[in-house]
Design a protein around this motif. Structure first.
Motif, mmCIF file in Angstrom:
data_model
loop_
_atom_site.group_PDB
_atom_site.id
_atom_site.type_symbol
_atom_site.label_atom_id
_atom_site.label_comp_id
_atom_site.label_asym_id
_atom_site.label_seq_id
_atom_site.Cartn_x
_atom_site.Cartn_y
_atom_site.Cartn_z
ATOM 1 N N LYS B 10 -41.452 49.808 26.647
ATOM 2 C CA LYS B 10 -42.093 49.562 27.938
ATOM 3 C C LYS B 10 -41.260 50.193 29.065
ATOM 4 O O LYS B 10 -41.816 50.751 30.013
ATOM 5 N N LYS B 11 -39.927 50.089 28.941
ATOM 6 C CA LYS B 11 -39.066 50.703 29.962
ATOM 7 C C LYS B 11 -39.320 52.202 30.038
ATOM 8 O O LYS B 11 -39.428 52.771 31.125
ATOM 9 N N ILE B 12 -39.384 52.840 28.860
ATOM 10 C CA ILE B 12 -39.551 54.297 28.848
ATOM 11 C C ILE B 12 -40.912 54.676 29.421
ATOM 12 O O ILE B 12 -41.017 55.571 30.265
ATOM 13 N N SER B 14 -42.963 53.018 31.375
ATOM 14 C CA SER B 14 -43.412 52.492 32.664
ATOM 15 C C SER B 14 -42.875 53.285 33.849
ATOM 16 O O SER B 14 -43.129 52.931 34.996
ATOM 17 N N THR B 15 -42.127 54.354 33.601
ATOM 18 C CA THR B 15 -41.815 55.284 34.690
ATOM 19 C C THR B 15 -42.332 56.655 34.265
ATOM 20 O O THR B 15 -42.711 56.849 33.113
ATOM 21 N N ARG B 16 -42.326 57.595 35.205
ATOM 22 C CA ARG B 16 -42.995 58.867 34.909
ATOM 23 C C ARG B 16 -42.090 59.893 34.241
ATOM 24 O O ARG B 16 -42.540 60.953 33.846
#
Lengths: 301, 262
Positions: B10-12, B14-16
Motif C-alpha cells: 500500500k505504501k508503494i 499510494s504515491t506516484r
C-alpha cells in the motif's frame, strides 16, 4: 461505557545523546480517566520522554511502560497506545485516507476505519487529497486520526495544539475531555500552558530533563487572587473599600488599582454603595502562567 | 507478516513514484531493445568485426531480456532506495515502527514487497521489449526469434536480477538514509565507479576480482559466454548478486533494529 484504562509509568528514565542529558532520572505516572498535561519549555525533554515510552528511543537507564508492559512488547501496539508525535510525519504525496490505510493494514485493522476516523476529526472532505497540500491544523487533525485508529486505551499526543487556531483548540479540548471521560489515559504535551490550561486536570512539569512538579493543575495556582479596578476617583474608592475589609495594595502598570480581600462582586457592590464611578472591574488573570514560568525558570522559551 | 506485506504494498502504490519509475524503465528498455535490434549484424568499424546478426540466439537475447535488464535495473534500484529513505525523509518511519515495534519484521516485509515490485517491473518490461524489439526485428525482415537458444531461461534470470537490484536498493537506503545522497552514490557507483574499476582491474591483470563486482555478476547471471571478460558461471553470478543484496539488507535489518528513531 467506561474503559479499564491503563496507567503509564515512567521510572528513573534517563536518556543521553552523547554527552547531553536530555532526560534526567525522570519518574512519574499518568492515570486513566483524566487528561494529563506534560509541560515544559522547548528542549526540556518532553519529546524524548515520549519517544522512549513509544520504543522509538532506547533509554540510557530506567523504564517506560504502559500497563506495566514496554511498548515493544505490547500484543496490539496501536490498539493499546495511540500516539501522534509530529504533525509533519506524513508522506506529502500520499492521501490522508491512504496514510491511515497503510497503518490499518500493518496493524490488521479493518481499513473501513480510515474514513470513519477522518470523519471524526473533520477531514472527510479532503480524505483523498494529498497531505502535501494540508495546513498545519489539518495535519494535526490527521495526526490525531492516526492516533485514534486503533481505538486505543492510552493516547500520547505531542504538542497537538501547535498550529491550531482558537476554534481548533476549543474543538481539541472537548475531544480530549470526551476521550478521558470514556476512561482512557490521555497524555498531552505542550510548551505553552495557556494552550492546555482548560483541557488538563493533572500536570507533569519538566525543566531541563527533570521533573519539577506533578499534581493537580489547580495546585499550581496558589495564593489569593487580586481584583483590578479602574476608576477616576481612586482616593474615594480607597476609603469606601477600607470600610469593608478590602485593601488596595497598589496599582498595575496601566494604573488599575490592585485590591485584595474579596471578589469582583464585593468590590463592585462596595463601589456602587459608595457612589464611586468605575470604568473597569476584573479578576486578576490566572497565576498559572506565572507559576509555570517560575517552575521552569531559565529552561528556555 | 502478511499484514506488514500488505502495508508495504500500500505504501508503494499510494504515491506516484512507482509509476514514474516504471514508465522510465519501460522507455529505456524499449529504446535499448530497438537499438540492439537495429545494430545487430552491423559492422561498428574499428576492426572489431560484425556484430552477431538477428539470426543468432545471442542477438535475440540482447533484444529481449538483456535490453529489458539494462533499461530497468537502475529504476528498480532507485525504487528500493526510496522505499527505505522515503521513510526517513518524511519521518513516516515513526508511524511504521509504532504500528510494528518489531523492526526486523518491518524491514523483511519491505525487502519482500520491493522484490515483488522488481518482478512486476521486469515482467512488464519484458512485454514491452517483446513488442518494441519484436516489431523492429519484423521490420528488418526477421522472425520474432522466440525459439532462440536459452532465450526463456535468460528472461527468467533477468527478472530475478532486477528483483535482486531492488533489494540492493533497500540495503543501500538503510545504510545511507539521506535520499538524495543514497541515489547519487548508488548511481555514481553503478555508472562510473564500477565501470572504471572494471577497466582498471582488467588493465592491471586482476580479472579474477572484476567478475565479483555486482554489475558483472548480473551480466554473468544473464549472458554467460556472450562477453569477452572472464565472468562467473551464471548460477555463481546469481549467487554473488543475491549475496550483495542480502548482506546489504541484513546490515539494514541490524542497523534499523538498533538505531534510535528521532
Amino acid at each position: 461505557m467506561l474503559r479499564e484504562g491503563r496507567q503509564v509509568d515512567i521510572v528513573g528514565l534517563t536518556k543521553m545523546f552523547g554527552a547531553l542529558k536530555a532526560v534526567d532520572d525522570l519518574t512519574f505516572s499518568v492515570k486513566p480517566g483524566v487528561v494529563t498535561g506534560f509541560l515544559g519549555p522547548n528542549g526540556s525533554g518532553k519529546t524524548t520522554t515520549l519517544r522512549c515510552l513509544l520504543g522509538l528511543l532506547r533509554p540510557t537507564a530506567g523504564t517506560a511502560t504502559i500497563g506495566g508492559v514496554p511498548y515493544a512488547h505490547l500484543d496490539d501496539p496501536i490498539g493499546t497506545v495511540g500516539a501522534s508525535l509530529e504533525a509533519s510525519s506524513f508522506h506529502p504525496g500520499r492521501s490522508a485516507r491512504a496514510h491511515l490505510e497503510v497503518m490499518a493494514l500493518g496493524a490488521g485493522i479493518d481499513t473501513a476505519r480510515a474514513p470513519q476516523m477522518l470523519a471524526q476529526v473533520g477531514l472527510s472532505e479532503v480524505a483523498d487529497k494529498r497531505v502535501g497540500g494540508f495546513s498545519l491544523g489539518m495535519r494535526q487533525r490527521l495526526a490525531l486520526a492516526s492516533a485514534l485508529l486503533g481505538d486505543p486505551e492510552v493516547l500520547v499526543l505531542d504538542e497537538p495544539a501547535n498550529g491550531l487556531d482558537p476554534a481548533g483548540i476549543a474543538w481539541l479540548r472537548q475531544f480530549l475531555r470526551a476521550l478521558a471521560g470514556e476512561g482512557r489515559t490521555v497524555l498531552v504535551s505542550s510548551h505553552v500552558l495557556s494552550e492546555v490550561q482548560q483541557t488538563v486536570d493533572e500536570v507533569v512539569v519538566l525543566s531541563r530533563g527533570r521533573l519539577v512538579r506533578q499534581g493537580r493543575l489547580a495546585d499550581l495556582d496558589s495564593g489569593p487572587r487580586e481584583v483590578l479596578v479602574r476608576t477616576p476617583e481612586p482616593e474615594k474608592l480607597r476609603d469606601v473599600l477600607a470600610g469593608r475589609d478590602l485593601t488596595v495594595v497598589g496599582a498595575d502598570d496601566s494604573g488599575r488599582l490592585r485590591v485584595t480581600g474579596g471578589s469582583t462582586q464585593d468590590v463592585g457592590h462596595a463601589a456602587f454603595e459608595g457612589g464611586v464611578e468605575l470604568h473597569e472591574l476584573v479578576a486578576e488573570a490566572s497565576r498559572l502562567e506565572q507559576a509555570f514560568l517560575e517552575l521552569t525558570e531559565g529552561g528556555g522559551a | 507478516m502478511t499484514a506488514l506485506l500488505r502495508a508495504e504494498f500500500k505504501k508503494i502504490t499510494s504515491t506516484r513514484l512507482w509509476w514514474g519509475l516504471l514508465l522510465g524503465a519501460l522507455a529505456f528498455s524499449a529504446i535499448q531493445s530497438v537499438a540492439n535490434a537495429v545494430v545487430a549484424g552491423m559492422d561498428p568499424g574499428g576492426g572489431q568485426g560484425t556484430m552477431p546478426g538477428l539470426e543468432t540466439a545471442e542477438a535475440v537475447r540482447s533484444v529481449y531480456p538483456l535490453a529489458m535488464f539494462s533499461g530497468t535495473y537502475i529504476f528498480a534500484l532507485v525504487l528500493g532506495i526510496t522505499g527505505m529513505t522515503g521513510e526517513y525523509r518524511y519521518q513516516t518511519i515513526t508511524s511504521t515502527f509504532l504500528v510494528s515495534p518489531h523492526r526486523s519484521r518491518v524491514v523483511v516485509a519491505k525487502i519482500l514487497a520491493h522484490a515483488v515490485m522488481g518482478v512486476v517491473y521486469a515482467v512488464v518490461g519484458l512485454l514491452v521489449v517483446l513488442a518494441a524489439g519484436g516489431t523492429t526485428m519484423a521490420i528488418r525482415g526477421y522472425g520474432l526469434g522466440l525459439d532462440a537458444d536459452r532465450l526463456w531461461t535468460t528472461m527468467g534470470l533477468a527478472v530475478l536480477a532486477v528483483a535482486i537490484w531492488t533489494v540492493l536498493g533497500i540495503g543501500i537506503g538503510t545504510l545511507i538514509r539521506s535520499q538524495i545522497a543514497a541515489i547519487v552514490i548508488a548511481i555514481l557507483i553503478t555508472f562510473l565507479i564500477e565501470p572504471l574499476l572494471t577497466f582498471a582491474l582488467a588493465a592491471a591483470d586482476m580479472d579474477w576480482l572484476v567478475k565479483w563486482l555486482p554489475a558483472n555478476a548480473s551480466s554473468a547471471l544473464m549472458a554467460p559466454g556472450d562477453v569477452m571478460l572472464d565472468y562467473l558461471e551464471w548460477w555463481a553470478g546469481g549467487v554473488v548478486l543475491l549475496a550483495y543484496g542480502l548482506v546489504l539488507a541484513g546490515l539494514g535489518v541490524v542497523l534499523s533494529v538498533r538505531r534510535d528513531v528521532s
